[in-house]
Design a protein around this motif. Structure first.
Motif, PDB file in Angstrom:
ATOM      1  N   GLY A  99      42.959  23.469 -40.426  1.00 30.28           N
ATOM      2  CA  GLY A  99      41.986  24.186 -41.251  1.00 30.28           C
ATOM      3  C   GLY A  99      42.609  24.712 -42.528  1.00 30.28           C
ATOM      4  O   GLY A  99      43.406  24.025 -43.160  1.00 30.28           O
ATOM      5  N   ASP A 100      42.270  25.968 -42.873  1.00 32.11           N
ATOM      6  CA  ASP A 100      42.821  26.597 -44.077  1.00 32.11           C
ATOM      7  C   ASP A 100      44.341  26.741 -43.930  1.00 32.11           C
ATOM      8  O   ASP A 100      44.825  27.445 -43.032  1.00 32.11           O
ATOM      9  N   ARG A 156      64.619  19.486 -33.550  1.00 34.83           N
ATOM     10  CA  ARG A 156      63.949  18.698 -32.511  1.00 34.83           C
ATOM     11  C   ARG A 156      62.440  18.908 -32.477  1.00 34.83           C
ATOM     12  O   ARG A 156      61.711  18.121 -31.907  1.00 34.83           O
ATOM     13  N   ARG A 157      61.946  20.020 -33.043  1.00 34.11           N
ATOM     14  CA  ARG A 157      60.514  20.286 -32.912  1.00 34.11           C
ATOM     15  C   ARG A 157      60.015  21.097 -34.091  1.00 34.11           C
ATOM     16  O   ARG A 157      60.710  22.017 -34.562  1.00 34.11           O
ATOM     17  N   ILE A 158      58.834  20.727 -34.555  1.00 27.17           N
ATOM     18  CA  ILE A 158      58.170  21.444 -35.636  1.00 27.17           C
ATOM     19  C   ILE A 158      56.732  21.664 -35.190  1.00 27.17           C
ATOM     20  O   ILE A 158      55.979  20.704 -35.015  1.00 27.17           O
ATOM     21  N   GLU A 159      56.370  22.910 -34.958  1.00 28.80           N
ATOM     22  CA  GLU A 159      55.033  23.212 -34.451  1.00 28.80           C
ATOM     23  C   GLU A 159      54.217  23.917 -35.524  1.00 28.80           C
ATOM     24  O   GLU A 159      54.656  24.916 -36.097  1.00 28.80           O
ATOM     25  N   VAL A 160      53.028  23.392 -35.799  1.00 29.91           N
ATOM     26  CA  VAL A 160      52.126  24.039 -36.756  1.00 29.91           C
ATOM     27  C   VAL A 160      51.365  25.128 -36.015  1.00 29.91           C
ATOM     28  O   VAL A 160      50.752  24.874 -34.972  1.00 29.91           O
ATOM     29  N   GLY A 166      51.343  21.233 -32.144  1.00 29.15           N
ATOM     30  CA  GLY A 166      50.579  22.399 -32.562  1.00 29.15           C
ATOM     31  C   GLY A 166      49.278  21.980 -33.234  1.00 29.15           C
ATOM     32  O   GLY A 166      48.627  21.024 -32.790  1.00 29.15           O
ATOM     33  N   LEU A 167      48.934  22.672 -34.316  1.00 31.67           N
ATOM     34  CA  LEU A 167      47.641  22.457 -34.992  1.00 31.67           C
ATOM     35  C   LEU A 167      47.683  21.221 -35.898  1.00 31.67           C
ATOM     36  O   LEU A 167      47.545  21.311 -37.116  1.00 31.67           O
ATOM     37  N   VAL A 168      47.906  20.068 -35.276  1.00 33.91           N
ATOM     38  CA  VAL A 168      47.927  18.816 -36.043  1.00 33.91           C
ATOM     39  C   VAL A 168      46.886  17.861 -35.450  1.00 33.91           C
ATOM     40  O   VAL A 168      46.472  18.004 -34.293  1.00 33.91           O
TER      41      VAL A 168
END
Lengths: 420, 420
Positions: free
Chosen positions: B192-193, B258-262, B119-121
């Protein structure tokens, strides 16, 4: 909660480990565990009726108590060892918590349990298990360490693994009734001046394992305990009732406790004369060495828990404890005691309970002589093996609380060694 | 350690119980358990090689997880209950700690384990189990409570036992890596924020059980945990890795993670819309009710743990907890909430962990309407069932933290009832 290493320093460590970031390292190679639907993600697992009382998963089959065949003549009057190299945190699960028996673990039902209080009391009493449940209870986490823990190390670096050198220890949350309450129920007026009185405690097993305890300790923090980590004591830990003697050697934590006699002196029983005394260099023996001195050990890496990931970020972890109070600090050395770094305590030390420590380092792949050194709230500092031998000689079996050394090779394998 | 009742008052209680002093009561009748040598005191017991990993003694065979057949269509997507009526202290042994699965407990080896951060990483990463072991670890004791715990009580006093009304809870010492560390390893500059960002977490089982967690919580105290009570997680609790979300409903503690999405918002998944929301009286649903409000229950006496010893000294005990911090006080009523006495906490309350309370009374043998009422450090007071229904209506399933009532009859038997 003590602070860990700063984020900045940890990231530097991570960046230094070439193979550390698994995703990055494997970027060019599709990982079927990521790209393909696996059977556990498409089928159904076990239902909630599968294990009314569960056991560890089969892949953890090596996390078990182990005994050492040559150590005792048989397995009945013997000991096994907690797999501390494979555990983390501080609580020891009952299932793999070490056992020490003098005539084996007996089978004693609650209905058949009796506890006699006799001797210099106003009214001798016999309690059933159900009676004990009617007194006000307390909860405390305490370690129980056999006086012989690390005893084989007097003669050198003999056993290759933290489980065997330091595994005669466990740490549980006990529920029980203060012994003080039980003694006061029987009445202590008949004993007169309590300052020179003792209690003699014995178990219901054939060995009876009788020990004398000074009245001051008996009235302080000793528990008549019936639960550990929330549930009934296990058979091998004294079901249904054992004594808990915080900070003092495990032999006094009498299992299947059946009798407590108030006396005007100690019995000087076998268990406190020919056994559980410390023979010094001149052949004389120290007795009444009840308290377990401050001690620590690195549990990983260690011979049974080698480093398998190569250089880069490495978690060094271990346990520290003191029979005289709370652990206040643990230092770790990677060069056999020349230089020391203060480890991070997972929680502030608690009296007579295991403390978990961590040191997060960036390992360059060089050999290490790993040591840990505990300090407790009395100001006591865990001694080196040389310092301990200087005072105690080489005849001792019990109360070896010296600093332990693991030689970690560049391969990550570790070995029990002595450093001079 | 809070103080118990004074010694004087306890002895008065003891004296009032006619059959309390077992020795005195049986003075005229020789007790063969005292006067005769018993087999366990003359023979040998089990050796130290008998149980490399031990189980409870056979006499404790009723201290097990239980499920309720009518509650779910099958046992795969179902729940069982911790036998809290038979436990004491605060730690829950893994073996009898409740399970909740959405597609069953899966079999996943450490070697097959992968955790993806995407994700947003700044750099998406995949971690192996061995990678996770290289980050700095923490230890914390936390309770895990299913949002549906006590859910059947909305419709009345339905289930007869603390195990069934309040047993969707356990309390363990976890070892793991802060989720914050894992997210920072992947880099959050790309997000970002952070104040309006979320993570979506999912498990490796077929249900995947995905949930959205606000970034503020994710960066606070959430753990990526691999040990509980010192040893590896059990299969049924998410071996080898689960999420620990302190104080928040158990459904978010994703097992086999199994998964961590930002993400820049919540997913509004099935598990947080059609499930795990609270339908109010007007038909609208509250969502994002993550924290488990302060709650308590008397575990003994209770329907599965009746009083069997008649009048006289009686230990009333139970558990209290709050998802918003530490328990500061528990009151107990024996008359259905008309009068309250402050119970003794076994230890000062700890944040998001079970607290054991005791009230030691002299029971006159009269019927009791036993209740307990918890207070936490925010000043919140556990509500009555009527107060909760007034706010929430009768359509809810989750987040029932009302005061529980046990009707204890003069016989000592207890029953789940409602008091108006």
């Amino acid at each position: 909660m003590s602070k860990g290493p700063s984020r900045r320093s940890f990231l530097r460590g991570a960046a230094a480990g070439t193979a550390f970031v698994a995703g990055a390292a494997k970027a060019g190679t599709p990982d079927p565990l990521i790209t393909e639907v696996q059977p556990w993600a498409s089928g159904l697992g076990d239902g909630v009726d599968a294990t009314p009382y569960g056991l560890p998963i089969e892949y953890e089959a090596d996390v078990i108590r182990r005994n050492v065949e040559w150590l005792t003549a048989d397995t009945i009057s013997s000991i096994n060892f907690t797999p501390i190299h494979a555990l983390d945190g501080t609580i020891t699960p009952q299932g793999c918590a070490f056992e020490r028996h003098h005539s084996g673990a007996i089978d004693l039902r609650k209905e058949d349990y009796r506890l006699m209080i006799n001797g210099l009391v106003d009214r001798p009493l016999v309690f059933t298990y159900a009676d004990l449940e009617r007194f006000p209870r307390e909860n405390h986490v305490y370690f129980c360490e056999c006086a012989a823990n690390t005893g084989m190390e007097w003669a050198g670096a003999q056993l290759n693994g933290a489980q065997f050198t330091h595994g005669m220890i466990h740490n549980m949350e006990y529920t029980g009734v203060p012994l003080r309450t039980i003694l006061q129920e029987a009445g202590l007026a008949a004993a007169g001046d309590l300052s020179d009185k003792w209690v003699f405690v014995e178990g219901a097993d054939a060995s009876s394992n009788g020990r004398s305890i000074p009245m001051e300790k008996a009235l302080d923090d000793v528990l008549v305990a019936f639960k550990a980590n929330g549930e009934a004591l296990r058979k091998e830990h004294g079901y249904p009732v054992r004594l808990v003697v915080p900070g003092w050697e495990g032999n006094m934590w009498v299992k299947w406790i059946r009798r407590i006699e108030v006396m005007d002196g100690p019995v000087e029983s076998r268990e406190e004369t020919s056994k559980y005394t410390d023979t010094l260099a001149d052949g004389t023996s120290r007795k009444w060495t009840w308290e377990m001195d401050a001690k620590s050990v690195v549990t990983s890496p260690s011979p049974q828990a080698p480093i398998t990931h190569g250089k880069g970020p490495l978690v060094i972890t271990g346990l520290a404890w003191s029979g005289r109070g709370a652990i206040t600090r643990v230092d770790v050395s990677t060069d056999g005691g020349k230089n020391w770094q203060t480890a991070r305590l997972a929680k502030p030390g608690e009296k007579m309970a295991l403390t978990r420590f961590y040191l997060d380092i960036d390992w360059g792949g060089e050999e290490m002589f790993l040591q840990s050194r505990a300090m407790d709230e009395t100001g006591y500092v865990q001694p080196t093996k040389a310092q301990l031998r200087e005072v105690r000689g080489l005849n001792s079996i019990y109360h070896n609380n010296c600093i332990q050394t693991w030689w970690v090779r560049p391969s990550g394998e570790a070995e029990n060694v002595e450093v001079s």
